[in-house]
Design an enzyme around this catalytic site. Sequence first.
Site, PDB file in Angstrom:
ATOM      1  N   ARG A  40       0.895  -1.404  -0.115  1.00 12.31           N
ATOM      2  CA  ARG A  40       0.020  -0.085  -0.028  1.00 12.31           C
ATOM      3  C   ARG A  40       0.895   1.300  -0.081  1.00 12.31           C
ATOM      4  O   ARG A  40       0.460   2.265  -0.765  1.00 12.31           O
ATOM      5  CB  ARG A  40      -1.105   0.105   1.298  1.00 12.31           C
ATOM      6  CG  ARG A  40      -2.324  -0.554   1.221  1.00 12.31           C
ATOM      7  CD  ARG A  40      -2.788  -1.227   2.380  1.00 12.31           C
ATOM      8  NE  ARG A  40      -1.793  -2.108   2.778  1.00 12.31           N
ATOM      9  CZ  ARG A  40      -1.966  -3.282   2.317  1.00 12.31           C
ATOM     10  NH1 ARG A  40      -2.803  -3.864   1.661  1.00 12.31           N
ATOM     11  NH2 ARG A  40      -0.846  -4.193   2.581  1.00 12.31           N
ATOM     12  N   THR A  41       1.824   1.529   0.834  1.00 14.51           N
ATOM     13  CA  THR A  41       2.454   2.709   1.136  1.00 14.51           C
ATOM     14  C   THR A  41       3.230   2.992  -0.105  1.00 14.51           C
ATOM     15  O   THR A  41       3.071   4.239  -0.709  1.00 14.51           O
ATOM     16  CB  THR A  41       3.432   2.519   2.378  1.00 14.51           C
ATOM     17  OG1 THR A  41       2.579   2.083   3.348  1.00 14.51           O
ATOM     18  CG2 THR A  41       3.847   4.133   2.670  1.00 14.51           C
ATOM     19  N   LYS A  96      25.739  -3.268  -0.909  1.00 18.22           N
ATOM     20  CA  LYS A  96      26.925  -3.329  -0.858  1.00 18.22           C
ATOM     21  C   LYS A  96      27.554  -2.582   0.365  1.00 18.22           C
ATOM     22  O   LYS A  96      28.716  -2.218   0.333  1.00 18.22           O
ATOM     23  CB  LYS A  96      27.261  -2.827  -2.200  1.00 18.22           C
ATOM     24  CG  LYS A  96      27.030  -3.290  -3.384  1.00 18.22           C
ATOM     25  CD  LYS A  96      27.237  -2.544  -4.713  1.00 18.22           C
ATOM     26  CE  LYS A  96      26.139  -2.669  -5.814  1.00 18.22           C
ATOM     27  NZ  LYS A  96      26.327  -1.648  -6.814  1.00 18.22           N
ATOM     28  N   ARG A 131      11.077   3.943   3.404  1.00 20.38           N
ATOM     29  CA  ARG A 131      10.713   3.003   4.499  1.00 20.38           C
ATOM     30  C   ARG A 131      11.952   2.103   4.815  1.00 20.38           C
ATOM     31  O   ARG A 131      12.757   1.838   3.937  1.00 20.38           O
ATOM     32  CB  ARG A 131       9.639   2.183   3.927  1.00 20.38           C
ATOM     33  CG  ARG A 131       9.509   0.959   5.038  1.00 20.38           C
ATOM     34  CD  ARG A 131       8.209   0.002   4.737  1.00 20.38           C
ATOM     35  NE  ARG A 131       6.958   0.662   4.849  1.00 20.38           N
ATOM     36  CZ  ARG A 131       5.852   0.082   4.979  1.00 20.38           C
ATOM     37  NH1 ARG A 131       5.606  -1.137   4.644  1.00 20.38           N
ATOM     38  NH2 ARG A 131       4.699   1.001   5.137  1.00 20.38           N
ATOM     39  N   HIS A 179       4.710   5.760  11.717  1.00 18.66           N
ATOM     40  CA  HIS A 179       4.322   5.738  10.222  1.00 18.66           C
ATOM     41  C   HIS A 179       3.328   6.877   9.911  1.00 18.66           C
ATOM     42  O   HIS A 179       2.135   6.620  10.012  1.00 18.66           O
ATOM     43  CB  HIS A 179       3.465   4.076  10.016  1.00 18.66           C
ATOM     44  CG  HIS A 179       3.343   3.877   8.818  1.00 18.66           C
ATOM     45  ND1 HIS A 179       3.388   4.829   7.599  1.00 18.66           N
ATOM     46  CD2 HIS A 179       3.152   2.569   8.329  1.00 18.66           C
ATOM     47  CE1 HIS A 179       3.039   4.084   6.407  1.00 18.66           C
ATOM     48  NE2 HIS A 179       2.696   2.928   6.914  1.00 18.66           N
TER      49      HIS A 179
END
Length: 317
Positions: A56-57, A85, A106, A134
């Site tokens: 969703r986000t 890396k 995120r 959030h």
Amino acid sequence: MEHTKLRHLIDPLDFSAEEIIRLLDLADDIASSPKSYYGVCEGMKLATLFYEPSTRTRLSFEAAMLNLGGKTLGFATADSSSASKGESVADTIRVISGYADICAMRHPKEGAPLRASHYSRIPVINAGDGGHQHPTQTLTDLMTIRRRKGSLSGLTIGLCGDLKFGRTVHSLIRSLARYEGLRFVLISPDELKTPRYVLEESLIPKGIPFCEVSSLEDSMPELDILYMTRVQRERFFNEEDYVRLKDSYILTAEKMKLAKPDMAVLHPLPRVNEIALDVDDDPRAAYFEQAQNGVYVRMALIMTLLGLDEGRVFQHA
Ligand code: CP
């Protein structure tokens, strides 16, 4: 910092209560006529930097920018970026600042988007950091609550499930604590209670009434909002504890008979087992509408952080 007006959304309190209302008014206006906003971000780019899974986000951010006539770029896993890396978040955002106009990040580590914002030349949006916050889910939740109940004040709000690891719950309490006449019913097993720091930062100093209980059924009749959450498997240290707790609460059509006729059921999604499929057709089920609101509210947020909302006046119905 090169741009004095540069703003980020890292914490739900980064916007004042008045700014939140203005943003929700804009989101409501977008929801009523989304096509009239096409082209507002023409020639602009949104970077989605997702070091943790999301449906969703990430996709609602991308849909939001596409709906505004902009373009998107980014990565959906840490493995497919140079984080694999060993590149730091600070270096990544310095580079992305030259590729995009705004970014949503995120990250599994709490505080990573905040650290990125210290090195960024573009607005950084926290799209979820570990078990911490959030804030854009909170905007989605606030929009849905206001559209369902007509106000963010004077409500009894039940939060149920994994209140320990559920970052959406922490952000929502933090944000809602600014509105009048709210009461919180915190429903969880003992092991998944709301962290003490959330209560001490948001509820206790303001004298906002709350209770911590374990029975969903006993709480149902008094609730105006029931916010269900998933038990956050990815934050558990061992699988045994997860398996023991994962089905602590399952909302069913039978249990919905205990609720007020106008109670609204929210869930940030994804759901696993905590809302039975037989609840989906109940008009009080608001969770898919909530996911849709996520697009409108993120359109409003992108416009606000890019300073493209100025001069627009809205009347909240
Ligand atoms: N609500 C939410 O954050 O969903 P995703 O994990 O799918 O983005």
